[in-house]
Design a protein around this motif. Structure first.
Motif, PDB file in Angstrom:
ATOM      1  N   ARG A  83      -0.529  -5.253  12.541  1.00  0.00           N
ATOM      2  CA  ARG A  83       0.840  -5.616  12.157  1.00  0.00           C
ATOM      3  C   ARG A  83       1.011  -5.567  10.643  1.00  0.00           C
ATOM      4  NH1 ARG A  83       0.470  -9.531  16.328  1.00  0.00           N
ATOM      5  NH2 ARG A  83       0.143 -11.237  14.846  1.00  0.00           N
ATOM      6  N   LEU A  84       0.001  -6.011   9.908  1.00  0.00           N
ATOM      7  CA  LEU A  84       0.070  -5.949   8.440  1.00  0.00           C
ATOM      8  C   LEU A  84       0.220  -4.506   7.977  1.00  0.00           C
ATOM      9  CD1 LEU A  84      -2.679  -8.548   7.442  1.00  0.00           C
ATOM     10  CD2 LEU A  84      -0.206  -8.807   7.160  1.00  0.00           C
ATOM     11  N   LYS A 135      -2.047 -12.520  -0.575  1.00  0.00           N
ATOM     12  CA  LYS A 135      -0.695 -12.376  -1.116  1.00  0.00           C
ATOM     13  C   LYS A 135       0.341 -12.331   0.007  1.00  0.00           C
ATOM     14  CE  LYS A 135       2.113  -9.659  -4.304  1.00  0.00           C
ATOM     15  NZ  LYS A 135       2.668 -10.890  -4.895  1.00  0.00           N
ATOM     16  N   ALA A 136      -0.022 -11.712   1.139  1.00  0.00           N
ATOM     17  CA  ALA A 136       0.885 -11.680   2.287  1.00  0.00           C
ATOM     18  C   ALA A 136       1.178 -13.082   2.798  1.00  0.00           C
ATOM     19  CB  ALA A 136       0.281 -10.819   3.404  1.00  0.00           C
ATOM     20  N   ASN A 137       0.264 -14.023   2.532  1.00  0.00           N
ATOM     21  CA  ASN A 137       0.467 -15.422   2.913  1.00  0.00           C
ATOM     22  C   ASN A 137       1.225 -16.198   1.843  1.00  0.00           C
ATOM     23  OD1 ASN A 137      -1.018 -14.898   5.225  1.00  0.00           O
ATOM     24  ND2 ASN A 137      -2.222 -16.757   5.068  1.00  0.00           N
ATOM     25  N   GLN A 184      -4.631  -8.618  -0.906  1.00  0.00           N
ATOM     26  CA  GLN A 184      -3.367  -8.326  -0.229  1.00  0.00           C
ATOM     27  C   GLN A 184      -3.107  -9.251   0.954  1.00  0.00           C
ATOM     28  OE1 GLN A 184      -2.206  -3.982  -0.129  1.00  0.00           O
ATOM     29  NE2 GLN A 184      -4.399  -3.753  -0.507  1.00  0.00           N
ATOM     30  N   VAL A 185      -4.170  -9.635   1.664  1.00  0.00           N
ATOM     31  CA  VAL A 185      -3.990 -10.572   2.776  1.00  0.00           C
ATOM     32  C   VAL A 185      -3.564 -11.939   2.240  1.00  0.00           C
ATOM     33  CG1 VAL A 185      -5.170 -11.815   4.632  1.00  0.00           C
ATOM     34  CG2 VAL A 185      -5.571  -9.364   4.324  1.00  0.00           C
ATOM     35  N   TYR A 236       3.902  -3.010   9.125  1.00  0.00           N
ATOM     36  CA  TYR A 236       5.065  -3.467   8.366  1.00  0.00           C
ATOM     37  C   TYR A 236       4.835  -3.436   6.856  1.00  0.00           C
ATOM     38  CZ  TYR A 236       6.762  -4.783  12.940  1.00  0.00           C
ATOM     39  OH  TYR A 236       7.169  -4.748  14.248  1.00  0.00           O
ATOM     40  N   LYS A 237       3.779  -2.714   6.442  1.00  0.00           N
ATOM     41  CA  LYS A 237       3.518  -2.425   5.028  1.00  0.00           C
ATOM     42  C   LYS A 237       3.316  -3.679   4.173  1.00  0.00           C
ATOM     43  CE  LYS A 237       4.168   1.837   6.194  1.00  0.00           C
ATOM     44  NZ  LYS A 237       2.990   2.713   6.458  1.00  0.00           N
ATOM     45  N   HIS A 238       2.771  -4.721   4.779  1.00  0.00           N
ATOM     46  CA  HIS A 238       2.401  -5.899   3.996  1.00  0.00           C
ATOM     47  C   HIS A 238       1.100  -5.648   3.232  1.00  0.00           C
ATOM     48  CE1 HIS A 238       5.621  -8.244   5.658  1.00  0.00           C
ATOM     49  NE2 HIS A 238       5.180  -8.089   6.883  1.00  0.00           N
ATOM     50  N   VAL A 239       0.340  -4.680   3.695  1.00  0.00           N
ATOM     51  CA  VAL A 239      -0.911  -4.291   3.048  1.00  0.00           C
ATOM     52  C   VAL A 239      -0.904  -2.781   2.878  1.00  0.00           C
ATOM     53  CG1 VAL A 239      -3.417  -4.128   3.330  1.00  0.00           C
ATOM     54  CG2 VAL A 239      -2.236  -6.241   3.949  1.00  0.00           C
ATOM     55  N   ASP A 240      -1.294  -2.323   1.693  1.00  0.00           N
ATOM     56  CA  ASP A 240      -1.364  -0.897   1.396  1.00  0.00           C
ATOM     57  C   ASP A 240      -2.825  -0.487   1.278  1.00  0.00           C
ATOM     58  OD1 ASP A 240      -1.147   1.700   0.516  1.00  0.00           O
ATOM     59  OD2 ASP A 240      -0.222   1.214  -1.421  1.00  0.00           O
TER      60      ASP A 240
END
Length: 344
Positions: A300-301, A184-186, A181-182, A304-308
């Protein structure tokens, strides 16, 4: 109060006992622990594979609520929901401390190993080590801030993943799914691999955004993987299993001048094909736990729901059932196992 303590060597040296409830000093806050996750380090401490200052209350992945503040505390008040750094004691004057690299301080003491940790009803921590939990994040979710911050440290601070890159994550456990997820957030295209026993974990990887998953026991696994990268190899490989064959796969599947990021710990010496790493001119990165900047990004991730992380909360047990909780963690049943020191 109840606390899970490592008292002396051997698994028989771990016991649940009543100890004195701590009080907050001038610059400290006292936190009622909501939940505390069992991680690999805790298991290593139990089996005498990681150093600790016994007797010590174990546990460092936690969330809780402030119930007392010292007279000189000004950033927190009773009722605040918090998490904290693990490195709560450092010299404050060495090169590493001056650079904000607290985990590298030679005098560093971390909660759960160097000083009393969070497998207890209450924990006392320095105000400077604490962070408020965003309102949109539950206390259960916040208990995974520390392992998420580890992924941030390795992938975003020590390593680098750019948008559009092909990333190979080896090992679909809690750390591997956070790494997915990290990355993918990038903006990366992430492929997660495992074995036949990881079928459900690989399914979850797809649900969490993996572009593909591959069972490494398939005869054509390498062919599947290389096809995904147009036969060029992966730009980045993140080793999350802590198994030598996993590291071998990472090195083998990286493109020339690719980046190898080590997140998994092997717990022993292993053989590494260093000649192949040289011939491919591979870059290498890792990270020892977290630093303050890692926590800020991780929160912050989550906010703001960048990671579940909610999908990774598999088991919640009372601290009275700590032996069963340890068994679940050791046998990798589910994902993250949380201890509830206050029985909530």
């Amino acid at each position: 109060m109840k606390a899970l303590v490592k008292k002396f060597p051997g698994i028989e040296g771990v016991c649940l006992e009543e100890i004195e409830e701590p009080a907050a000093k001038a610059h400290e806050i006292k936190v009622k622990v909501h939940a505390a996750g069992i991680c690999g380090t805790d298991l290593h401490i139990i089996h005498d594979e990681y150093p600790c200052n016994a007797p010590v209350v174990m546990g460092h992945e936690y969330s809780g609520v402030v119930v007392e503040v010292g007279e000189e505390v000004d950033r927190f008040k009773v009722g605040n929901r918090v998490v904290s750094l693990t490195a709560v004691e450092t010299c404050g004057a060495c090169t590493y401390c001056n650079q904000g690299l607290l985990m590298l301080c030679n005098e560093r003491k971390s909660i759960g190993s160097g000083v009393d940790g969070a497998f207890a009803e209450y924990i006392v921590i320095p105000e400077k080590a604490a962070y408020k939990i965003p309102e949109s994040v539950t206390l259960d979710e916040a208990a995974l801030t520390e392992p998420l911050a580890c992924a941030v440290r390795c992938i975003m601070e020590r390593g680098r993943v750019d948008a559009g890159e092909f990333v190979f994550v080896s090992g679909p456990g809690t750390i591997g799914l956070l790494a997915l997820q990290v990355a993918k957030a990038n903006g990366a295209n992430v492929v997660v691999v495992g074995t036949s026993r990881d079928e459900k974990r690989l399914d979850l990887a797809l649900e969490l955004g993996a572009m593909a998953v591959v069972n490494m026991e398939d005869q054509d696994a390498e062919e599947q993987l290389m096809k995904l990268t147009n036969k060029k190899g992966f730009d980045v490989a993140i080793e999350c299993a802590g198994v030598s064959v996993s590291l071998h796969n990472c090195i083998h599947l990286l493109r020339k001048q690719g980046l190898l990021i080590q997140m998994g710990l092997f717990g022993k010496k292993i053989e590494v094909d260093s000649d192949l790493m040289v011939m491919k001119e591979l870059n290498y990165a890792n990270g020892f736990a977290t630093e303050p900047t890692s926590w800020e990004v991780a929160l912050r991730l989550l906010e703001y729901k960048h990671v579940d992380v909610s999908r990774l909360l598999s088991n919640k047990l009372s601290i009275d059932n700590w032996k069963e909780a340890v068994r679940l963690a050791e046998q990798k049943i589910g994902y993250k196992t949380l201890l509830l020191p206050n029985g909530e």
